[in-house]
Design a protein around this motif. Structure first.
Motif, short mmCIF file in Angstrom:
data_model
loop_
_atom_site.label_atom_id
_atom_site.label_comp_id
_atom_site.label_asym_id
_atom_site.label_seq_id
_atom_site.Cartn_x
_atom_site.Cartn_y
_atom_site.Cartn_z
N LEU A 109 -1.76 10.79 16.27
CA LEU A 109 -0.89 9.74 15.75
C LEU A 109 -0.11 10.23 14.53
CD1 LEU A 109 -3.39 6.75 16.05
CD2 LEU A 109 -1.45 7.26 17.55
N GLY A 110 -0.06 11.55 14.35
CA GLY A 110 0.71 12.12 13.27
C GLY A 110 0.02 12.12 11.93
N VAL A 111 -1.27 11.79 11.92
CA VAL A 111 -2.04 11.69 10.67
C VAL A 111 -2.88 12.95 10.48
CG1 VAL A 111 -3.94 10.45 9.54
CG2 VAL A 111 -2.06 9.19 10.61
N ARG A 112 -2.91 13.47 9.28
CA ARG A 112 -3.69 14.67 8.99
C ARG A 112 -5.19 14.38 9.01
NH1 ARG A 112 -1.12 16.12 3.38
NH2 ARG A 112 -0.72 13.88 3.50
N VAL B 117 0.85 -1.19 0.00
CA VAL B 117 0.00 0.00 0.00
C VAL B 117 0.88 1.24 0.00
CG1 VAL B 117 -1.69 1.31 1.32
CG2 VAL B 117 -1.89 -1.18 1.17
N ASP B 118 0.62 2.18 -0.92
CA ASP B 118 1.40 3.41 -1.01
C ASP B 118 0.80 4.56 -0.20
OD1 ASP B 118 3.47 2.64 -3.06
OD2 ASP B 118 1.64 2.22 -4.20
N ALA B 119 -0.53 4.56 -0.04
CA ALA B 119 -1.21 5.63 0.68
C ALA B 119 -2.54 5.09 1.18
CB ALA B 119 -1.43 6.85 -0.21
N ALA B 120 -3.13 5.77 2.16
CA ALA B 120 -4.38 5.25 2.75
C ALA B 120 -5.28 6.38 3.19
CB ALA B 120 -4.08 4.34 3.94
N LEU B 121 -6.58 6.13 3.10
CA LEU B 121 -7.62 7.08 3.52
C LEU B 121 -8.52 6.42 4.54
CD1 LEU B 121 -8.64 8.46 0.01
CD2 LEU B 121 -7.06 9.52 1.65
N ASP B 122 -8.79 7.12 5.64
CA ASP B 122 -9.74 6.68 6.65
C ASP B 122 -11.03 7.46 6.46
OD1 ASP B 122 -11.09 5.86 9.01
OD2 ASP B 122 -10.21 7.56 10.10
N LEU B 123 -12.07 6.79 5.98
CA LEU B 123 -13.33 7.47 5.71
C LEU B 123 -14.40 7.15 6.74
CD1 LEU B 123 -13.61 6.89 1.85
CD2 LEU B 123 -12.28 8.60 3.11
N ALA B 124 -14.14 6.18 7.63
CA ALA B 124 -15.18 5.72 8.55
C ALA B 124 -14.92 6.08 10.01
CB ALA B 124 -15.36 4.20 8.42
N GLY B 125 -13.67 6.41 10.36
CA GLY B 125 -13.38 6.74 11.76
C GLY B 125 -13.59 5.58 12.70
N SER B 126 -13.18 4.39 12.25
CA SER B 126 -13.46 3.18 13.03
C SER B 126 -12.26 2.70 13.84
CB SER B 126 -13.94 2.07 12.09
OG SER B 126 -13.03 1.87 11.03
N GLY C 197 3.58 2.69 6.20
CA GLY C 197 4.93 2.94 6.69
C GLY C 197 5.22 4.39 7.01
N ASP C 198 4.21 5.26 6.90
CA ASP C 198 4.46 6.69 7.09
C ASP C 198 3.14 7.40 7.41
OD1 ASP C 198 5.10 9.37 6.98
OD2 ASP C 198 6.09 9.27 5.02
N PRO C 199 3.02 8.05 8.57
CA PRO C 199 1.77 8.74 8.89
C PRO C 199 1.43 9.85 7.90
CG PRO C 199 3.50 9.30 10.48
CD PRO C 199 4.01 8.14 9.67
#
Length: 297
Positions: A237-240, A201-210, A221-223
């Motif tokens: 946790l360093g995530v935007r 995985v190169d990038a990730a999106l959290d759309l549900a807040g779960s 590998g990178d916040p």
């Protein structure tokens, strides 16, 4: 006119359907006779009083940002649109018979008002977070909570741009994700390992807040390669956390282009009346959606 409003922050029961004065289009605005209004998570987050800097409000307040309808009033300085035109866009207090829009576009041919109302904020959000997370053609994007409105848009935009998408959703929505071009897997125990089996995985999106931010950071590998639109604690946790809107007119134009090319379709899962606004919020907050929910006037 009839309008959904709330005078205090709280649960769905604070929503009331009231008689209210009609709003009027100011400079640079249009007023529409609303035919349908989109139901977005931001609606119930604002109703609860969550701190969302992009949407400061004063009580009592109306509800809703997205709508589709018929222009019946054109403000000073507005060009290229006239009374009677069918538009979709973003404004304020759209759960109402009339609403003022500050951003709009002509409704794409072939869409009903009900369908069109589901696109404005969803497309703006999807385009913004794809841009902010920096994923490029040929890379792989992980989308947690992929079956809702924003997820549906992200999957189809990514496919059009040559980005591979891994989507997580409930077991009932696995075929839906695959129909949108995603590699699909379920959330729940062991989900991160199932994602690893589908590829890096190169990038990730959290759309549900779960509560999956830690796993998303581990998988990328990178916040800095993770963005959330649903977990207000993500920055810890360093995530935007992405909540500041970009250009809605640009998003509507891109939506119209994708729809015209047959590359974008977001289904309406369920429609509600104005009197059922509380039920719409309950369902939205429960998640597990497939596409969009809208209030039909």
């Amino acid at each position: 006119m009839k309008k959904v409003s709330f005078a205090e922050f709280g649960g769905p029961d604070v929503l009331q359907l009231l008689d209210a004065e009609e709003p009027h289009a100011g400079p640079g605005q249009v007023r529409i006779a609303v035919r349908a209004a989109g139901v977005n998570p931001v609606d119930w987050r604002v109703r609860e009083g969550q701190v969302l800097g992009a949407h400061p409000i004063e009580l009592p307040s109306g509800v809703g940002l997205d709508a589709a309808g018929v222009v019946d009033e054109v403000g000073e300085g507005v060009e290229g649109i006239k009374v009677g035109d069918h538009v979709f866009g973003e404004g304020a207090s759209t759960y109402a018979e009339f609403a003022v829009l500050s951003a709009w576009g002509r409704m794409p041919e072939g869409l009903t008002f009900e369908e069109a109302a589901g696109y404005p904020s969803v497309m703006e959000t999807a385009l913004r977070i794809i841009r902010e997370v920096g994923v490029q053609p040929g890379q792989t994007l992980l989308v947690s909570g992929a079956s809702g409105g924003v997820g549906s848009a992200v999957l189809q935009i990514a496919r059009d741009r040559g980005i591979t998408v891994i989507g997580t959703a409930g077991s009932a929505n696995q075929d839906y994700l695959r129909s949108l071009g995603a590699l699909a897997t379920t959330y729940g125990e062991g989900w991160a390992q199932r994602v690893r089996q589908l590829g890096p995985v190169d990038a990730a999106l959290d759309l549900a807040g779960s509560g999956v931010i830690r796993e998303l950071v581990e998988l990328t590998g990178d916040p800095q390669k993770v963005i959330s639109i649903a977990d207000l604690d993500a920055p810890k946790l360093g995530v935007r956390f992405s909540g500041v809107a970009g250009s809605v007119p640009d998003a509507l134009a891109e939506a119209a282009d994708l729809i015209a090319r047959g590359r974008l379709h977001i289904p309406v899962e369920k429609s509600y009346t104005l009197a059922e606004a509380a039920e719409a919020h309950i369902d939205s907050q429960a998640g597990h959606s497939r596409g969009r929910r809208v209030v039909v006037i």
